[in-house]
Design a protein around this motif. Sequence first.
Motif, PDB file in Angstrom:
ATOM      1  N   GLU A  76       7.435   8.173  -0.918  1.00  0.00           N
ATOM      2  CA  GLU A  76       8.134   9.443  -0.768  1.00  0.00           C
ATOM      3  C   GLU A  76       8.331   9.829   0.698  1.00  0.00           C
ATOM      4  O   GLU A  76       9.396  10.274   1.095  1.00  0.00           O
ATOM      5  CB  GLU A  76       7.335  10.544  -1.483  1.00  0.00           C
ATOM      6  N   ASN A  77       7.311   9.680   1.506  1.00  0.00           N
ATOM      7  CA  ASN A  77       7.354  10.143   2.897  1.00  0.00           C
ATOM      8  C   ASN A  77       7.547   8.958   3.843  1.00  0.00           C
ATOM      9  O   ASN A  77       6.616   8.544   4.521  1.00  0.00           O
ATOM     10  CB  ASN A  77       6.067  10.898   3.239  1.00  0.00           C
ATOM     11  N   GLN A  78       8.763   8.470   3.923  1.00  0.00           N
ATOM     12  CA  GLN A  78       9.027   7.300   4.743  1.00  0.00           C
ATOM     13  C   GLN A  78       8.997   7.615   6.234  1.00  0.00           C
ATOM     14  O   GLN A  78       8.782   6.731   7.048  1.00  0.00           O
ATOM     15  CB  GLN A  78      10.374   6.686   4.374  1.00  0.00           C
ATOM     16  N   ASP A  79       9.233   8.864   6.596  1.00  0.00           N
ATOM     17  CA  ASP A  79       9.248   9.226   8.004  1.00  0.00           C
ATOM     18  C   ASP A  79       7.923   9.815   8.477  1.00  0.00           C
ATOM     19  O   ASP A  79       7.814  10.271   9.595  1.00  0.00           O
ATOM     20  CB  ASP A  79      10.393  10.199   8.287  1.00  0.00           C
ATOM     21  N   GLN A  80       6.902   9.788   7.611  1.00  0.00           N
ATOM     22  CA  GLN A  80       5.581  10.298   7.961  1.00  0.00           C
ATOM     23  C   GLN A  80       4.660   9.139   8.339  1.00  0.00           C
ATOM     24  O   GLN A  80       4.641   8.110   7.671  1.00  0.00           O
ATOM     25  CB  GLN A  80       4.964  11.057   6.782  1.00  0.00           C
ATOM     26  N   PRO A  81       3.891   9.279   9.427  1.00  0.00           N
ATOM     27  CA  PRO A  81       2.953   8.202   9.792  1.00  0.00           C
ATOM     28  C   PRO A  81       1.875   8.028   8.734  1.00  0.00           C
ATOM     29  O   PRO A  81       1.499   8.979   8.057  1.00  0.00           O
ATOM     30  CB  PRO A  81       2.363   8.658  11.114  1.00  0.00           C
ATOM     31  N   MET A  82       1.401   6.785   8.612  1.00  0.00           N
ATOM     32  CA  MET A  82       0.362   6.455   7.625  1.00  0.00           C
ATOM     33  C   MET A  82      -0.852   5.899   8.363  1.00  0.00           C
ATOM     34  O   MET A  82      -0.720   5.294   9.430  1.00  0.00           O
ATOM     35  CB  MET A  82       0.863   5.386   6.649  1.00  0.00           C
ATOM     36  N   SER A  83      -2.003   6.046   7.738  1.00  0.00           N
ATOM     37  CA  SER A  83      -3.188   5.386   8.285  1.00  0.00           C
ATOM     38  C   SER A  83      -3.148   3.910   7.910  1.00  0.00           C
ATOM     39  O   SER A  83      -2.397   3.499   7.016  1.00  0.00           O
ATOM     40  CB  SER A  83      -4.460   6.039   7.735  1.00  0.00           C
ATOM     41  N   ALA A  84      -3.944   3.113   8.574  1.00  0.00           N
ATOM     42  CA  ALA A  84      -3.984   1.677   8.294  1.00  0.00           C
ATOM     43  C   ALA A  84      -4.441   1.408   6.868  1.00  0.00           C
ATOM     44  O   ALA A  84      -3.906   0.528   6.185  1.00  0.00           O
ATOM     45  CB  ALA A  84      -4.894   0.980   9.299  1.00  0.00           C
ATOM     46  N   VAL A  85      -5.406   2.169   6.383  1.00  0.00           N
ATOM     47  CA  VAL A  85      -5.918   1.975   5.026  1.00  0.00           C
ATOM     48  C   VAL A  85      -4.848   2.310   3.997  1.00  0.00           C
ATOM     49  O   VAL A  85      -4.654   1.583   3.015  1.00  0.00           O
ATOM     50  CB  VAL A  85      -7.195   2.836   4.805  1.00  0.00           C
ATOM     51  N   ASP A  86      -4.127   3.424   4.211  1.00  0.00           N
ATOM     52  CA  ASP A  86      -3.075   3.819   3.278  1.00  0.00           C
ATOM     53  C   ASP A  86      -1.950   2.778   3.248  1.00  0.00           C
ATOM     54  O   ASP A  86      -1.436   2.434   2.185  1.00  0.00           O
ATOM     55  CB  ASP A  86      -2.497   5.185   3.653  1.00  0.00           C
ATOM     56  N   LEU A  87      -1.571   2.281   4.418  1.00  0.00           N
ATOM     57  CA  LEU A  87      -0.516   1.270   4.494  1.00  0.00           C
ATOM     58  C   LEU A  87      -0.924   0.013   3.734  1.00  0.00           C
ATOM     59  O   LEU A  87      -0.145  -0.522   2.936  1.00  0.00           O
ATOM     60  CB  LEU A  87      -0.205   0.926   5.955  1.00  0.00           C
ATOM     61  N   ALA A  88      -2.152  -0.452   3.940  1.00  0.00           N
ATOM     62  CA  ALA A  88      -2.630  -1.648   3.251  1.00  0.00           C
ATOM     63  C   ALA A  88      -2.679  -1.431   1.741  1.00  0.00           C
ATOM     64  O   ALA A  88      -2.324  -2.320   0.965  1.00  0.00           O
ATOM     65  CB  ALA A  88      -4.005  -2.047   3.774  1.00  0.00           C
ATOM     66  N   THR A  89      -3.086  -0.245   1.313  1.00  0.00           N
ATOM     67  CA  THR A  89      -3.165   0.057  -0.120  1.00  0.00           C
ATOM     68  C   THR A  89      -1.789   0.054  -0.765  1.00  0.00           C
ATOM     69  O   THR A  89      -1.593  -0.538  -1.833  1.00  0.00           O
ATOM     70  CB  THR A  89      -3.841   1.426  -0.336  1.00  0.00           C
ATOM     71  N   VAL A  90      -0.821   0.705  -0.122  1.00  0.00           N
ATOM     72  CA  VAL A  90       0.533   0.770  -0.673  1.00  0.00           C
ATOM     73  C   VAL A  90       1.160  -0.621  -0.732  1.00  0.00           C
ATOM     74  O   VAL A  90       1.787  -0.993  -1.729  1.00  0.00           O
ATOM     75  CB  VAL A  90       1.414   1.746   0.148  1.00  0.00           C
ATOM     76  N   VAL A  91       0.981  -1.416   0.310  1.00  0.00           N
ATOM     77  CA  VAL A  91       1.546  -2.774   0.326  1.00  0.00           C
ATOM     78  C   VAL A  91       0.894  -3.624  -0.758  1.00  0.00           C
ATOM     79  O   VAL A  91       1.577  -4.365  -1.479  1.00  0.00           O
ATOM     80  CB  VAL A  91       1.384  -3.412   1.720  1.00  0.00           C
ATOM     81  N   ALA A  92      -0.421  -3.537  -0.902  1.00  0.00           N
ATOM     82  CA  ALA A  92      -1.117  -4.322  -1.931  1.00  0.00           C
ATOM     83  C   ALA A  92      -0.644  -3.935  -3.333  1.00  0.00           C
ATOM     84  O   ALA A  92      -0.421  -4.811  -4.185  1.00  0.00           O
ATOM     85  CB  ALA A  92      -2.622  -4.137  -1.798  1.00  0.00           C
ATOM     86  N   GLU A  93      -0.455  -2.649  -3.572  1.00  0.00           N
ATOM     87  CA  GLU A  93       0.028  -2.203  -4.884  1.00  0.00           C
ATOM     88  C   GLU A  93       1.451  -2.684  -5.136  1.00  0.00           C
ATOM     89  O   GLU A  93       1.790  -3.103  -6.242  1.00  0.00           O
ATOM     90  CB  GLU A  93      -0.039  -0.675  -4.969  1.00  0.00           C
ATOM     91  N   GLN A  94       2.294  -2.621  -4.111  1.00  0.00           N
ATOM     92  CA  GLN A  94       3.676  -3.070  -4.261  1.00  0.00           C
ATOM     93  C   GLN A  94       3.731  -4.573  -4.555  1.00  0.00           C
ATOM     94  O   GLN A  94       4.535  -5.025  -5.354  1.00  0.00           O
ATOM     95  CB  GLN A  94       4.470  -2.742  -2.990  1.00  0.00           C
ATOM     96  N   LEU A  95       2.878  -5.345  -3.905  1.00  0.00           N
ATOM     97  CA  LEU A  95       2.856  -6.789  -4.137  1.00  0.00           C
ATOM     98  C   LEU A  95       2.291  -7.136  -5.513  1.00  0.00           C
ATOM     99  O   LEU A  95       2.625  -8.185  -6.063  1.00  0.00           O
ATOM    100  CB  LEU A  95       2.073  -7.503  -3.040  1.00  0.00           C
TER     101      LEU A  95
END
Length: 140
Positions: A76-95
Amino acid sequence: MFVRKRRRPVSEINVVPYIDVMLVLLIIFMVTAPLVTQGVKVDLPDAEAEALSEDSKPPLIASVDASGQYFLNSGENQDQPMSAVDLATVVAEQLKLEPNTPVVVKGDGAVPYNEVVQLMVLLQRAGVPSVGLMTETPQE
């Protein structure tokens, strides 16, 4: 009378010390080989880089800006910065949902190289098998 027999010189080479040295070298190489191969695995092209084909899935683009903040083009928030943990979680779920989704790293030209490498390591730990690097076509 006592007759002494002459001993013939032995013409054999004692190879035991050489075997010992070779075993020590083998152990040293076996221990140091895994340490030398550290790094991020990236599929490098054999020829000039090509754009993603039109029929391929839209890639996940993990970005790092000049200040070192992470962004992802998913959610939802593509223009909002993410933490490293959140980024890894979202990528893992997408994969998990779509395992063949390409993942591309988009790094600002002013960001230190270390930040891009850290992002690539983060993606690798999230389960990304290969990472592409996004570039712009040079203007002539």
